[in-house]
Design a protein around this motif. Structure first.
Motif, mmCIF file in Angstrom:
data_model
loop_
_atom_site.group_PDB
_atom_site.id
_atom_site.type_symbol
_atom_site.label_atom_id
_atom_site.label_comp_id
_atom_site.label_asym_id
_atom_site.label_seq_id
_atom_site.Cartn_x
_atom_site.Cartn_y
_atom_site.Cartn_z
ATOM 1 N N ILE A 78 0.832 -1.079 -0.039
ATOM 2 C CA ILE A 78 0.071 0.053 0.155
ATOM 3 C C ILE A 78 0.881 1.257 0.013
ATOM 4 C CG2 ILE A 78 -1.800 1.424 1.418
ATOM 5 C CD1 ILE A 78 -2.870 -1.450 2.443
ATOM 6 N N ALA A 79 1.817 1.375 0.961
ATOM 7 C CA ALA A 79 2.826 2.333 0.927
ATOM 8 C C ALA A 79 3.506 2.604 -0.320
ATOM 9 C CB ALA A 79 3.752 2.196 2.139
ATOM 10 N N GLU A 80 4.142 1.401 -0.868
ATOM 11 C CA GLU A 80 4.869 1.750 -2.160
ATOM 12 C C GLU A 80 3.939 1.868 -3.226
ATOM 13 O OE1 GLU A 80 6.230 -2.302 -2.211
ATOM 14 O OE2 GLU A 80 7.399 -1.913 -0.729
ATOM 15 N N LYS A 81 2.789 1.685 -3.544
ATOM 16 C CA LYS A 81 1.786 2.180 -4.310
ATOM 17 C C LYS A 81 1.254 3.525 -4.213
ATOM 18 C CE LYS A 81 -0.335 -2.328 -5.523
ATOM 19 N NZ LYS A 81 0.350 -2.473 -7.019
ATOM 20 N N LEU A 82 1.448 4.160 -2.772
ATOM 21 C CA LEU A 82 0.950 5.602 -2.692
ATOM 22 C C LEU A 82 2.336 6.323 -3.259
ATOM 23 C CD1 LEU A 82 -0.448 5.256 0.873
ATOM 24 C CD2 LEU A 82 -1.709 6.023 -1.157
ATOM 25 N N GLU A 83 3.623 5.900 -3.076
ATOM 26 C CA GLU A 83 4.842 6.468 -3.435
ATOM 27 C C GLU A 83 4.683 6.532 -4.735
ATOM 28 O OE1 GLU A 83 8.130 5.798 -0.189
ATOM 29 O OE2 GLU A 83 7.498 3.990 -1.128
ATOM 30 N N LEU A 84 4.265 5.790 -5.543
ATOM 31 C CA LEU A 84 4.198 5.775 -7.015
ATOM 32 C C LEU A 84 3.287 6.709 -7.494
ATOM 33 C CD1 LEU A 84 4.860 2.021 -7.758
ATOM 34 C CD2 LEU A 84 6.528 3.836 -7.942
ATOM 35 N N GLY A 85 2.335 7.191 -6.666
ATOM 36 C CA GLY A 85 1.383 8.330 -7.149
ATOM 37 C C GLY A 85 -0.110 7.507 -7.375
ATOM 38 N N ALA A 88 -5.177 6.816 -3.014
ATOM 39 C CA ALA A 88 -5.278 5.948 -1.721
ATOM 40 C C ALA A 88 -6.266 4.921 -1.926
ATOM 41 C CB ALA A 88 -5.585 6.839 -0.654
ATOM 42 N N ARG A 89 -7.441 5.206 -2.545
ATOM 43 C CA ARG A 89 -8.365 4.170 -2.776
ATOM 44 C C ARG A 89 -7.998 3.122 -3.614
ATOM 45 N NH1 ARG A 89 -13.310 3.939 -7.311
ATOM 46 N NH2 ARG A 89 -10.984 4.202 -8.273
ATOM 47 N N ASP A 90 -7.231 3.142 -4.615
ATOM 48 C CA ASP A 90 -6.583 2.180 -5.517
ATOM 49 C C ASP A 90 -5.415 1.411 -4.968
ATOM 50 O OD1 ASP A 90 -8.546 3.511 -7.214
ATOM 51 O OD2 ASP A 90 -6.889 4.237 -8.703
ATOM 52 N N ALA A 91 -4.733 2.260 -4.122
ATOM 53 C CA ALA A 91 -3.580 1.472 -3.340
ATOM 54 C C ALA A 91 -4.314 0.471 -2.488
ATOM 55 C CB ALA A 91 -2.534 2.484 -2.691
ATOM 56 N N LEU A 92 -5.130 1.179 -1.678
ATOM 57 C CA LEU A 92 -5.842 0.093 -0.595
ATOM 58 C C LEU A 92 -6.327 -1.062 -1.491
ATOM 59 C CD1 LEU A 92 -7.317 2.536 1.477
ATOM 60 C CD2 LEU A 92 -5.969 0.783 2.386
ATOM 61 N N ALA A 93 -7.101 -0.831 -2.361
ATOM 62 C CA ALA A 93 -7.963 -1.980 -3.196
ATOM 63 C C ALA A 93 -7.153 -2.804 -3.774
ATOM 64 C CB ALA A 93 -9.137 -1.489 -4.162
ATOM 65 N N GLY A 94 -6.056 -2.455 -4.489
ATOM 66 C CA GLY A 94 -4.992 -3.179 -5.190
ATOM 67 C C GLY A 94 -4.279 -4.227 -4.472
ATOM 68 N N ALA A 113 -5.946 1.223 6.317
ATOM 69 C CA ALA A 113 -6.457 2.558 6.323
ATOM 70 C C ALA A 113 -5.215 3.534 5.700
ATOM 71 C CB ALA A 113 -6.970 2.917 7.642
ATOM 72 N N THR A 114 -5.649 4.710 5.342
ATOM 73 C CA THR A 114 -4.638 5.774 4.817
ATOM 74 C C THR A 114 -5.070 7.205 5.223
ATOM 75 O OG1 THR A 114 -5.717 6.179 2.734
ATOM 76 C CG2 THR A 114 -3.940 4.530 2.916
ATOM 77 N N ILE A 115 -4.461 8.048 5.663
ATOM 78 C CA ILE A 115 -4.845 9.348 5.781
ATOM 79 C C ILE A 115 -3.731 10.288 4.957
ATOM 80 C CG2 ILE A 115 -4.808 11.373 7.565
ATOM 81 C CD1 ILE A 115 -4.996 9.057 9.854
ATOM 82 N N GLY A 116 -4.385 11.031 4.134
ATOM 83 C CA GLY A 116 -3.605 11.800 3.314
ATOM 84 C C GLY A 116 -4.295 13.132 2.653
ATOM 85 N N ASP A 117 -3.683 13.807 1.871
ATOM 86 C CA ASP A 117 -4.395 15.107 1.337
ATOM 87 C C ASP A 117 -5.330 14.836 0.358
ATOM 88 O OD1 ASP A 117 -2.478 16.506 2.483
ATOM 89 O OD2 ASP A 117 -1.198 16.843 0.587
ATOM 90 N N ASP A 118 -5.782 13.410 0.035
ATOM 91 C CA ASP A 118 -7.073 13.176 -0.678
ATOM 92 C C ASP A 118 -7.945 12.713 0.303
ATOM 93 O OD1 ASP A 118 -5.528 10.811 -0.105
ATOM 94 O OD2 ASP A 118 -5.868 9.972 -2.274
ATOM 95 N N GLY A 119 -7.938 12.829 1.632
ATOM 96 C CA GLY A 119 -8.996 12.305 2.593
ATOM 97 C C GLY A 119 -8.248 10.878 3.345
ATOM 98 N N PHE A 121 -9.061 6.937 4.049
ATOM 99 C CA PHE A 121 -9.930 5.682 3.553
ATOM 100 C C PHE A 121 -9.715 4.564 4.599
ATOM 101 C CE2 PHE A 121 -9.543 8.637 -0.004
ATOM 102 C CZ PHE A 121 -10.288 8.382 -0.888
ATOM 103 N N VAL A 122 -10.644 3.743 4.396
ATOM 104 C CA VAL A 122 -10.337 2.330 5.162
ATOM 105 C C VAL A 122 -10.904 1.190 4.254
ATOM 106 C CG1 VAL A 122 -12.954 2.535 5.986
ATOM 107 C CG2 VAL A 122 -11.235 1.210 7.403
ATOM 108 N N GLY A 123 -10.278 -0.028 4.339
ATOM 109 C CA GLY A 123 -10.623 -1.191 3.605
ATOM 110 C C GLY A 123 -10.396 -2.286 4.389
ATOM 111 N N THR A 124 -10.938 -3.368 3.865
ATOM 112 C CA THR A 124 -10.841 -4.726 4.513
ATOM 113 C C THR A 124 -11.105 -5.554 3.314
ATOM 114 O OG1 THR A 124 -11.481 -6.231 6.178
ATOM 115 C CG2 THR A 124 -13.160 -4.784 5.017
ATOM 116 N N VAL A 125 -10.299 -6.736 3.458
ATOM 117 C CA VAL A 125 -10.466 -7.765 2.591
ATOM 118 C C VAL A 125 -10.819 -9.070 3.295
ATOM 119 C CG1 VAL A 125 -8.054 -8.502 2.135
ATOM 120 C CG2 VAL A 125 -9.823 -9.341 0.500
ATOM 121 N N ARG A 126 -12.085 -9.700 3.061
ATOM 122 C CA ARG A 126 -12.601 -10.876 3.934
ATOM 123 C C ARG A 126 -12.654 -11.916 2.899
ATOM 124 N NH1 ARG A 126 -17.433 -7.367 5.670
ATOM 125 N NH2 ARG A 126 -18.708 -8.835 4.092
ATOM 126 N N GLU A 127 -12.915 -13.066 3.413
ATOM 127 C CA GLU A 127 -13.098 -14.316 2.660
ATOM 128 C C GLU A 127 -14.199 -14.084 1.522
ATOM 129 O OE1 GLU A 127 -13.843 -19.109 2.918
ATOM 130 O OE2 GLU A 127 -14.559 -17.834 4.561
#
Length: 199
Positions: A78-85, A88-94, A113-119, A121-127
């Protein structure tokens, strides 16, 4: 009530807590670029891949610093995807989709979860689901019982208070907690972090 590991995220503050029946001998330590959950010096040896991980990272993105936190190894991609631009929603989901829920005896969800300039976000992946949503008020998601994000009363305004409040919540088997919040000084950029280990 036992909800397992959980996080709370609001627009400018968040916290992550390890609650554990199986592996209570853990602590959070600050490293150069992350807060890391790992075994204490007296912990029994284990080959469980879910015991140690970076639980919080603050990274520089094209729009400013962003905090990413969660309950496992998915925090790093997630952090690496954020660094790449990535947004946040896409970094979490992917990242949550790629790593999927934990393949343990309980099919434990991954939460983040993420906190940034774009707001925030929270995410979870379950079965049975992948959920990612923007949050405008403090929101909690846990690995058990409360595995769908829901509004939650959380009054902390700084990192130290967030870590302490999360640790002290009346959910069973508290082990350690981390807090993160936007800095109040200057232009409001950047984050502060805090740790509470087993009292």
């Amino acid at each position: 009530m036992y909800v397992g590991r959980f996080l709370v995220v609001g627009p400018d503050v968040g916290a992550y807590r390890v609650s554990s029946r199986s592996f209570p001998n853990r602590e959070i330590n600050a490293r150069e670029d992350a807060l890391t959950v790992g075994p204490t010096a007296d912990a029994p040896e284990t080959d469980n891949p879910y015991v140690a991980y970076n639980c919080l990272r603050i990274v520089e993105t094209p729009t400013g610093e962003t905090a990413a936190f969660g309950n496992g190894s998915h925090v790093d991609p997630i952090a690496e995807k954020l660094e790449l631009g990535y947004p946040a929603r896409d970094a979490l989901a992917g990242s949550l989709l790629a790593l999927d829920y934990e393949k343990d005896d309980y099919d434990t969800p991954r939460i983040a979860a993420t906190i940034g300039d774009d707001g925030a976000f929270v995410g979870t992946v379950r079965e049975d689901a992948l959920l990612v949503e923007r949050v405008d008020e403090p929101t909690l998601v846990a690995t058990y019982e409360t595995d769908t994000p829901e509004a939650f009363e959380f009054g902390a305004a700084d990192a130290e208070a967030a870590a302490r409040e999360a640790y002290d919540l009346e959910f069973e088997h508290a082990v350690c907690a981390a807090g993160v919040a936007r800095n109040e000084a200057g232009d409001g950029s950047g984050f502060e972090t805090a740790i509470v280990n087993d009292d």
